[in-house]
Design a protein around this motif. Structure first.
Motif, PDB file in Angstrom:
ATOM      1  N   SER A 372       0.827  -1.209   0.000  1.00  0.00           N
ATOM      2  CA  SER A 372       0.000   0.000   0.000  1.00  0.00           C
ATOM      3  C   SER A 372       0.859   1.256   0.000  1.00  0.00           C
ATOM      4  CB  SER A 372      -0.927  -0.001   1.216  1.00  0.00           C
ATOM      5  OG  SER A 372      -1.933  -0.990   1.084  1.00  0.00           O
ATOM      6  N   GLU A 373       1.935   1.227   0.751  1.00  0.00           N
ATOM      7  CA  GLU A 373       2.789   2.410   0.866  1.00  0.00           C
ATOM      8  C   GLU A 373       3.430   2.769  -0.475  1.00  0.00           C
ATOM      9  OE1 GLU A 373       5.351   1.055   3.921  1.00  0.00           O
ATOM     10  OE2 GLU A 373       3.804   1.160   5.484  1.00  0.00           O
ATOM     11  N   ARG A 374       3.870   1.758  -1.220  1.00  0.00           N
ATOM     12  CA  ARG A 374       4.487   2.021  -2.521  1.00  0.00           C
ATOM     13  C   ARG A 374       3.454   2.521  -3.531  1.00  0.00           C
ATOM     14  NH1 ARG A 374       8.070  -3.551  -2.458  1.00  0.00           N
ATOM     15  NH2 ARG A 374       9.663  -2.822  -0.972  1.00  0.00           N
ATOM     16  N   PHE A 375       2.244   1.996  -3.441  1.00  0.00           N
ATOM     17  CA  PHE A 375       1.192   2.469  -4.347  1.00  0.00           C
ATOM     18  C   PHE A 375       0.850   3.930  -4.054  1.00  0.00           C
ATOM     19  CE2 PHE A 375      -3.353   3.234  -5.106  1.00  0.00           C
ATOM     20  CZ  PHE A 375      -3.386   3.070  -6.485  1.00  0.00           C
ATOM     21  N   ILE A 376       0.735   4.261  -2.783  1.00  0.00           N
ATOM     22  CA  ILE A 376       0.439   5.645  -2.403  1.00  0.00           C
ATOM     23  C   ILE A 376       1.504   6.586  -2.952  1.00  0.00           C
ATOM     24  CG2 ILE A 376       0.466   7.225  -0.435  1.00  0.00           C
ATOM     25  CD1 ILE A 376      -2.169   5.999  -0.621  1.00  0.00           C
ATOM     26  N   ALA A 377       2.768   6.197  -2.823  1.00  0.00           N
ATOM     27  CA  ALA A 377       3.863   7.041  -3.317  1.00  0.00           C
ATOM     28  C   ALA A 377       3.770   7.230  -4.827  1.00  0.00           C
ATOM     29  CB  ALA A 377       5.206   6.428  -2.932  1.00  0.00           C
ATOM     30  N   ALA A 378       3.490   6.147  -5.556  1.00  0.00           N
ATOM     31  CA  ALA A 378       3.389   6.237  -7.015  1.00  0.00           C
ATOM     32  C   ALA A 378       2.176   7.063  -7.424  1.00  0.00           C
ATOM     33  CB  ALA A 378       3.293   4.833  -7.612  1.00  0.00           C
ATOM     34  N   LEU A 379       1.084   6.912  -6.706  1.00  0.00           N
ATOM     35  CA  LEU A 379      -0.135   7.649  -7.030  1.00  0.00           C
ATOM     36  C   LEU A 379       0.058   9.148  -6.837  1.00  0.00           C
ATOM     37  CD1 LEU A 379      -3.185   7.340  -7.781  1.00  0.00           C
ATOM     38  CD2 LEU A 379      -3.645   7.361  -5.323  1.00  0.00           C
ATOM     39  N   LYS A 380       0.650   9.524  -5.722  1.00  0.00           N
ATOM     40  CA  LYS A 380       0.887  10.954  -5.474  1.00  0.00           C
ATOM     41  C   LYS A 380       1.885  11.533  -6.457  1.00  0.00           C
ATOM     42  CE  LYS A 380      -0.446  11.002  -0.600  1.00  0.00           C
ATOM     43  NZ  LYS A 380      -0.038  11.295   0.795  1.00  0.00           N
ATOM     44  N   ALA A 381       2.894  10.742  -6.836  1.00  0.00           N
ATOM     45  CA  ALA A 381       3.854  11.216  -7.829  1.00  0.00           C
ATOM     46  C   ALA A 381       3.195  11.442  -9.183  1.00  0.00           C
ATOM     47  CB  ALA A 381       4.995  10.217  -7.967  1.00  0.00           C
ATOM     48  N   ALA A 382       2.101  10.695  -9.443  1.00  0.00           N
ATOM     49  CA  ALA A 382       1.379  10.833 -10.708  1.00  0.00           C
ATOM     50  C   ALA A 382       0.331  11.935 -10.662  1.00  0.00           C
ATOM     51  CB  ALA A 382       0.712   9.508 -11.061  1.00  0.00           C
ATOM     52  N   GLY A 383       0.241  12.634  -9.539  1.00  0.00           N
ATOM     53  CA  GLY A 383      -0.705  13.731  -9.437  1.00  0.00           C
ATOM     54  C   GLY A 383      -2.044  13.354  -8.852  1.00  0.00           C
ATOM     55  N   GLY A 384      -2.168  12.130  -8.348  1.00  0.00           N
ATOM     56  CA  GLY A 384      -3.420  11.697  -7.755  1.00  0.00           C
ATOM     57  C   GLY A 384      -3.541  12.130  -6.301  1.00  0.00           C
ATOM     58  N   THR A 385      -4.758  12.036  -5.777  1.00  0.00           N
ATOM     59  CA  THR A 385      -4.997  12.349  -4.369  1.00  0.00           C
ATOM     60  C   THR A 385      -5.312  11.069  -3.626  1.00  0.00           C
ATOM     61  OG1 THR A 385      -7.366  12.762  -4.751  1.00  0.00           O
ATOM     62  CG2 THR A 385      -5.862  14.645  -4.920  1.00  0.00           C
ATOM     63  N   ALA A 386      -4.778  10.941  -2.422  1.00  0.00           N
ATOM     64  CA  ALA A 386      -4.943   9.700  -1.681  1.00  0.00           C
ATOM     65  C   ALA A 386      -4.848   9.962  -0.192  1.00  0.00           C
ATOM     66  CB  ALA A 386      -3.885   8.679  -2.100  1.00  0.00           C
ATOM     67  N   GLU A 387      -5.514   9.112   0.554  1.00  0.00           N
ATOM     68  CA  GLU A 387      -5.432   9.108   2.005  1.00  0.00           C
ATOM     69  C   GLU A 387      -5.012   7.714   2.434  1.00  0.00           C
ATOM     70  OE1 GLU A 387      -8.308   9.759   5.947  1.00  0.00           O
ATOM     71  OE2 GLU A 387      -9.045  10.199   3.928  1.00  0.00           O
ATOM     72  N   TYR A 388      -4.065   7.626   3.335  1.00  0.00           N
ATOM     73  CA  TYR A 388      -3.564   6.335   3.793  1.00  0.00           C
ATOM     74  C   TYR A 388      -3.810   6.192   5.282  1.00  0.00           C
ATOM     75  CZ  TYR A 388      -0.286   2.504   4.777  1.00  0.00           C
ATOM     76  OH  TYR A 388       0.272   1.326   5.191  1.00  0.00           O
ATOM     77  N   CYS A 389      -4.401   5.073   5.655  1.00  0.00           N
ATOM     78  CA  CYS A 389      -4.641   4.774   7.067  1.00  0.00           C
ATOM     79  C   CYS A 389      -3.946   3.468   7.418  1.00  0.00           C
ATOM     80  CB  CYS A 389      -6.142   4.670   7.349  1.00  0.00           C
ATOM     81  SG  CYS A 389      -6.537   4.679   9.119  1.00  0.00           S
ATOM     82  N   PHE A 390      -3.100   3.516   8.418  1.00  0.00           N
ATOM     83  CA  PHE A 390      -2.328   2.352   8.858  1.00  0.00           C
ATOM     84  C   PHE A 390      -2.783   1.961  10.253  1.00  0.00           C
ATOM     85  CE2 PHE A 390       1.113  -0.562   8.953  1.00  0.00           C
ATOM     86  CZ  PHE A 390       1.689  -0.513  10.204  1.00  0.00           C
TER      87      PHE A 390
END
Length: 401
Positions: A372-390
């Motif tokens: 999940s952490e790597r996906f969040i990083a890639a998504l934000k780098a692509a200009g997407g918006t995301a919220e991560y809850c651990f």
């Protein structure tokens, strides 16, 4: 859509620690009998939706859409039809595996790894291509959860079997192109935002009807909920699964007015492999009108997850490798790699404005939180918006408790 609490009813939640551990291990598996019972209890009418009054027929446009497939995904061949001897082997060995799983649960940190690692590689690869393997696995999973719930929270059993609430629908002609709808209304003006739940099961096991309580919980929170079924391995591959979900989303959008759904507020919610499929659909398809995607405990980079499965000694029994077309299909069918490798996906993420919520437990031994952490990083780098809850103490199934 912000999700900060656990999203499904607590079938896997037990007061005693040993009960929780046993359920997490045992509840990863399934019986042909339970499948038959569920379909007998349903209210299916081929090609129609039973709304409790007049059945709603599929539109001509939708029928033509059912035969189309998403051409952007790589072609992956499903497993060949199982030979009688292979089916016999599954009928003999899979129950023995489940017995071994139960017996090793109190002693092994990872019972699935212990049992799968004891299988000869060729036998494991034969079993994963036999439909009966996953029918038995899914039935055992469901019956185990029901037994655990009956001992700890029997009211959940009553709620699951209650006929109050779900509306059964088919969105296509294939056996698992079905869904159960909750919180939908044919009353004028009764419009609710829609959550489309996509279950997990390693692309091969678990069935949508097992997650009825998820739909009830979402409906109790004021949502309209669709618990969606889709074709699974060995009869279907990952591109087929994504295409099924695309058709299901279109079906719900086409019938939004009748169902009392606000199609402009539709969110995909997927657990485990269901979150992976939801992310693929949201990143790879145009015109779905999704306002958000929530993925819980999901493998987002298939190469990484295959390596993880190899380390756990479950890769040869898992459907991951064949369902993605082998290593040749890993990159194209990995949401994280799609974002990193393809600039068209990067621009599309920002253009669509689809918000992602990603949740993961720190005690997840099935899918590590780094996915999940790597996906969040890639998504934000692509200009997407995301919220991560651990959630540090939650395991793979606990996020649904």
């Amino acid at each position: 859509m912000t999700v900060r609490r656990n999203l499904a009813p607590g079938l896997a939640k037990h007061p005693k620690a040993w009960g929780r551990k046993a359920l997490r291990a045992v509840a990863a598996m399934a019986s042909v009998a339970t499948t038959a019972v569920a379909f007998c209890r349903g209210k299916f009418i081929d090609g129609r939706l039973n709304t409790g009054s007049q059945p709603l027929r599929l539109t001509t446009a939708l029928k033509s859409d059912l035969s189309s497939s998403t051409s952007r995904w790589p072609r992956v061949q499903p497993a060949p039809q199982a030979a009688p001897l292979e089916t016999l082997l599954a009928g003999l060995f899979v129950p023995l595996m489940l017995i071994g799983l139960v017996l090793t649960t109190p002693f092994a940190k990872d019972p699935e790894s212990a049992v799968a690692g004891a299988l000869p590689i060729q036998l494991a690869r034969v079993l994963r291509n036999v439909p009966l393997t996953w029918e038995i696995y899914s039935g055992f999973e469901f019956l185990s959860v029901v037994l655990a719930a009956a001992l700890s929270r029997p009211q959940l059993i009553t709620s699951w079997f209650s006929e109050d609430g779900p509306v059964a629908a088919r969105y296509g002609p294939k056996p698992l192109q079905c869904m159960e709808l909750f919180g939908c209304s044919v009353a004028p003006g009764a419009v609710r935002p829609l959550v489309i739940f996509v279950h997990g099961g390693s692309w091969s096991h678990s069935r949508y009807w097992m997650y009825r309580l998820v739909g009830r919980r979402l409906a109790s929170w004021g949502f309209a909920a669709a618990v969606v079924g889709y074709g699974q391995y060995p009869g279907n591959t990952v591109p087929d699964m994504v295409d099924d979900l695309r058709v299901a989303v279109g079906w719900l959008r086409d019938h939004a007015t009748t169902l009392g759904i606000d199609a402009s507020k539709a969110v995909l919610l997927g657990h485990s492999s269901g979150g992976h499929l939801s992310a693929l659909l949201a990143l790879g398809e145009e015109g779905l009108g999704l306002s958000g995607v929530a993925a819980l405990s999901s493998p987002m980079d298939i190469t990484d997850h295959y390596n993880w499965e190899q380390g756990r000694s479950v890769a040869d029994i898992s459907a991951l490798y064949p369902a993605h077309g082998g290593e040749a299909g890993f990159t194209a069918l990995s949401p994280t790699q799609m974002l990193l490798a393809n600039t068209s996906h990067q621009s599309a993420v920002g253009r669509r404005g689809t918000h992602f919520f990603i949740g993961h437990g720190g005690a997840d031994g099935t899918v590590p939180s780094t996915a999940s952490e790597r996906f969040i990083a890639a998504l934000k780098a692509a200009g997407g918006t995301a919220e991560y809850c651990f959630w540090p103490r939650l395991g793979h199934f606990d996020v649904l408790a």
